[in-house]
Design a protein around this motif. Structure first.
Motif, mmCIF file in Angstrom:
data_model
loop_
_atom_site.group_PDB
_atom_site.id
_atom_site.type_symbol
_atom_site.label_atom_id
_atom_site.label_comp_id
_atom_site.label_asym_id
_atom_site.label_seq_id
_atom_site.Cartn_x
_atom_site.Cartn_y
_atom_site.Cartn_z
ATOM 1 N N LEU A 52 46.266 52.218 37.406
ATOM 2 C CA LEU A 52 45.915 50.794 38.025
ATOM 3 C C LEU A 52 46.540 49.852 36.857
ATOM 4 C CD1 LEU A 52 44.813 48.736 40.065
ATOM 5 C CD2 LEU A 52 42.693 49.081 38.711
ATOM 6 N N LEU A 56 47.672 40.248 33.136
ATOM 7 C CA LEU A 56 46.431 39.342 32.806
ATOM 8 C C LEU A 56 46.919 37.925 32.280
ATOM 9 C CD1 LEU A 56 44.263 41.543 29.986
ATOM 10 C CD2 LEU A 56 43.961 41.054 32.470
ATOM 11 N N GLU A 61 58.807 42.162 35.682
ATOM 12 C CA GLU A 61 59.143 43.034 36.713
ATOM 13 C C GLU A 61 58.823 44.422 36.555
ATOM 14 O OE1 GLU A 61 63.278 41.112 38.407
ATOM 15 O OE2 GLU A 61 63.358 42.010 36.584
ATOM 16 N N ILE A 62 58.533 45.170 37.550
ATOM 17 C CA ILE A 62 58.501 46.707 37.495
ATOM 18 C C ILE A 62 59.332 47.137 38.443
ATOM 19 C CG2 ILE A 62 56.658 46.531 39.514
ATOM 20 C CD1 ILE A 62 55.588 49.327 38.361
ATOM 21 N N HIS A 69 60.061 45.041 41.813
ATOM 22 C CA HIS A 69 59.106 43.967 42.325
ATOM 23 C C HIS A 69 58.779 43.136 41.284
ATOM 24 C CE1 HIS A 69 58.172 46.442 45.619
ATOM 25 N NE2 HIS A 69 58.487 47.540 44.924
ATOM 26 N N LYS A 72 53.005 39.001 38.451
ATOM 27 C CA LYS A 72 52.546 38.000 37.470
ATOM 28 C C LYS A 72 51.184 37.912 37.332
ATOM 29 C CE LYS A 72 51.998 35.461 41.844
ATOM 30 N NZ LYS A 72 52.077 36.647 42.519
ATOM 31 N N GLY A 74 47.501 37.733 37.600
ATOM 32 C CA GLY A 74 46.676 37.831 38.707
ATOM 33 C C GLY A 74 47.086 39.038 39.639
ATOM 34 N N ASP A 75 48.144 39.699 39.257
ATOM 35 C CA ASP A 75 48.547 40.598 40.299
ATOM 36 C C ASP A 75 48.007 42.181 39.594
ATOM 37 O OD1 ASP A 75 50.281 39.109 41.630
ATOM 38 O OD2 ASP A 75 52.282 39.837 40.892
ATOM 39 N N TRP A 76 47.446 42.976 40.569
ATOM 40 C CA TRP A 76 46.804 44.079 40.362
ATOM 41 C C TRP A 76 47.810 45.253 41.302
ATOM 42 C CZ3 TRP A 76 42.738 45.565 36.887
ATOM 43 C CH2 TRP A 76 42.305 44.176 36.268
ATOM 44 N N PHE A 77 48.171 46.379 40.568
ATOM 45 C CA PHE A 77 48.920 47.354 41.455
ATOM 46 C C PHE A 77 48.465 48.717 40.970
ATOM 47 C CE2 PHE A 77 52.141 47.918 38.424
ATOM 48 C CZ PHE A 77 52.089 46.431 37.697
ATOM 49 N N ARG A 78 48.400 49.569 42.120
ATOM 50 C CA ARG A 78 48.358 51.127 41.836
ATOM 51 C C ARG A 78 49.674 51.774 41.756
ATOM 52 N NH1 ARG A 78 49.248 54.477 45.726
ATOM 53 N NH2 ARG A 78 48.976 53.144 47.376
ATOM 54 N N ILE A 98 46.897 45.013 31.423
ATOM 55 C CA ILE A 98 46.173 46.261 31.227
ATOM 56 C C ILE A 98 46.648 47.303 32.160
ATOM 57 C CG2 ILE A 98 44.237 44.962 30.434
ATOM 58 C CD1 ILE A 98 43.072 45.642 33.250
ATOM 59 N N LYS B 6 51.491 49.938 45.374
ATOM 60 C CA LYS B 6 50.730 49.039 46.161
ATOM 61 C C LYS B 6 50.146 47.832 45.152
ATOM 62 C CE LYS B 6 48.027 48.149 50.290
ATOM 63 N NZ LYS B 6 47.210 48.547 51.192
ATOM 64 N N LEU B 7 50.399 46.502 45.710
ATOM 65 C CA LEU B 7 50.339 45.553 44.875
ATOM 66 C C LEU B 7 49.435 44.585 45.631
ATOM 67 C CD1 LEU B 7 52.476 43.659 42.321
ATOM 68 C CD2 LEU B 7 51.403 42.129 44.099
ATOM 69 N N VAL B 8 48.397 43.927 45.194
ATOM 70 C CA VAL B 8 47.540 42.661 45.718
ATOM 71 C C VAL B 8 47.600 41.646 44.475
ATOM 72 C CG1 VAL B 8 46.262 44.018 47.251
ATOM 73 C CG2 VAL B 8 45.539 43.317 44.843
ATOM 74 N N SER B 9 47.654 40.393 44.983
ATOM 75 C CA SER B 9 47.587 39.252 44.141
ATOM 76 C C SER B 9 46.234 38.699 44.263
ATOM 77 C CB SER B 9 48.412 38.174 44.304
ATOM 78 O OG SER B 9 49.646 38.506 44.424
ATOM 79 N N VAL B 10 45.287 38.383 43.292
ATOM 80 C CA VAL B 10 43.909 38.332 43.256
ATOM 81 C C VAL B 10 43.720 36.808 42.977
ATOM 82 C CG1 VAL B 10 41.536 38.727 42.057
ATOM 83 C CG2 VAL B 10 43.207 40.506 42.620
ATOM 84 N N LEU B 22 43.736 48.697 47.323
ATOM 85 C CA LEU B 22 45.159 49.420 46.830
ATOM 86 C C LEU B 22 44.927 51.132 47.198
ATOM 87 C CD1 LEU B 22 45.029 47.613 43.278
ATOM 88 C CD2 LEU B 22 46.581 47.317 45.193
#
Lengths: 126, 126
Positions: A52, A56, A61-62, A69, A72, A74-78, A98, B6-10, B22
């Motif tokens: 995960l 921060l 890009e990933i 993709h 930026k 605020g983005d969190w991704f699995r 992180i 899978k990505l979400v913007s928080v 996610l």
């Protein structure tokens, strides 16, 4: 001091790993900073660990399984273990993220089913 | 799109939980913000989950097993399942922190022993 608590203060650094410093037993977490235009210099996957990521600050890009993709703050991704991945910072700003590794499928209960309410009161709850 | 990503913007919110959004299988992660002077209104422990907290901004205090510790941006701390804990924001600023739940003892390998180098190249690595 209670053995149930251990804290470290993390300074700005290219990479900080927390597993050994905190005695973690369910995850490894790293805090990573890439300067403007820099890239992790390889593509990697995992044997059994899900990752995960949380951005921060900054952007980048990933590349994963042939797709690119934008990411930026605020983005969190699995990323599932088999995902072949590589991250880079944007060309106009760095990125701090992180990355948390856990064994895929290991979580059994959480929050409402794993939490236990206690009768003790913190000083500010009395 | 690859199923490995899978990505979400928080957005800024009192609490955002990521597990369901996610499809996480190794952890539950929440992002929490407490305004100036606010406190989580209970003490809790866990059955089997270890928690890792990271303070993203602001400051506050954690009460754990009868002890009070100051916490501030950049601090990361482990709380073992049995730890009885409660967090509050400082009286002069709010606090935003992440909390990651994992099953204690579930991590078997990580980083060098779980990672797999891949021959594929991201476009910027060619």
């Amino acid at each position: 001091m209670t053995e149930n608590f251990k804290l470290v203060s993390v300074a700005q650094a290219p990479r900080t790993e927390l597993h050994d410093q905190l005695g973690l037993t369910g995850c490894e977490v790293s805090i990573n900073s890439l300067p403007v235009g820099a890239a992790v210099p390889f593509v990697h996957a995992h044997k059994q660990n899900e990752e995960l990521y949380g951005v921060l600050s900054g952007s980048g890009e990933i590349w994963i399984d042939g797709e690119v993709h934008a990411i930026k703050a605020g983005d969190w991704f699995r990323v599932s273990p088999a995902g072949k991945r590589a991250i880079r910072a944007a060309e106009n700003e760095g990125i701090t993220f992180i990355c948390m590794q856990t064994k895929a499928g290991s979580l059994e209960n959480y929050t409402m089913t794993d939490g236990v309410m206690c009768e003790e009161k913190a000083p500010w709850l009395k």
